[in-house]
Design an enzyme around this catalytic site. Sequence first.
Site, PDB file in Angstrom:
ATOM      1  N   LYS A   1       1.690  33.091 109.554  1.00 58.36           N
ATOM      2  CA  LYS A   1       1.625  31.755 110.145  1.00 58.36           C
ATOM      3  C   LYS A   1       0.182  31.292 110.295  1.00 58.36           C
ATOM      4  CE  LYS A   1       3.184  28.081 112.404  1.00 58.36           C
ATOM      5  NZ  LYS A   1       2.136  27.635 113.306  1.00 58.36           N
ATOM      6  N   GLU A   8      -2.961  24.451 105.947  1.00 50.78           N
ATOM      7  CA  GLU A   8      -2.675  23.126 106.515  1.00 50.78           C
ATOM      8  C   GLU A   8      -3.969  22.390 106.855  1.00 50.78           C
ATOM      9  OE1 GLU A   8      -1.430  22.273 110.935  1.00 50.78           O
ATOM     10  OE2 GLU A   8       0.298  23.051 109.815  1.00 50.78           O
TER      11      GLU A   8
END
Length: 291
Positions: free
Chosen positions: A164, A171
């Site tokens: 993550k 991102e």
Amino acid sequence: MELGLVGLGKMGGNMRERIRRAGHTVLGYDRDADLADVHSLDEMVGKLSSPRVVWVMVPAGEPTQTTIDELAELLEPGDVVVDGGNSRWTDDEKHAEQLAAKGIGFVDCGVSGGVWGLTNGYALMYGGDAEHVERVRPVFDALKPEGDLGSVHAGKVGAGHFAKMVHNGIEYAMMQAYAEGWELLEKVNSVDNVREVFRSWQDGTVIRSWLLDLAVNALDDDEHLDGLRGFAQDSGEGRWTVEAAIDNAVPLPAITASLFARFASRQDDSPQMKMIAALRNQFGGHAVEKK
């Protein structure tokens, strides 16, 4: 199955609802009594049938550590704790060892989906022993998007949050690229409809993505982002990603530059950071600073 859920904020509250819609029983605890189903961790643990599964959804660091410490005293051998917050993977290893000493299993789970997860489902990346993962499988299946994708057993304890973390680093870089392109389009005199240029990219181009869709949403709300201050926070995972890259001698120039660009946003009113701030608000409900 039954699940104890600790932390009912923007993510946790929607996760409780999605799990319940799948037919499971969720007992939620939050410091805000108006959100909670029970009034303490002790009450929550007492109402769950053994063997228990408790999912922790609180901020990383001290709040997570304090919750793990209390659960370690309340739970019994055979129970499982899931940390679904944004903890650092090195903390997962410590938490797993702490709980294992009492016979309690531990799974770390990176969760992506933001404020849209209730409707669209959450992408899940989890780490831990297979037997502990399987105990939580019905909850993973309830939370994930429909279809075969969106859920992965990434490896041993810590792997979920590490995956993550890298996801969030990527991102950062993607948002920065959209923001830089948007600023350049806004700057030149020849382009007088930047919002519709972005909208045209949503179909048939190699840069189409959900982030692009969210950028268009933000521009529909405020075409030139005039109402936003060019300031963007970082959640910490971008920093951890860069630190891990240094530790492993892996070059991450785009992700590193995007993190440093956020630091620059705190020095002046950066046009690019208006787009970054708008995107973070769109997908995660993160606060923006108004002019």
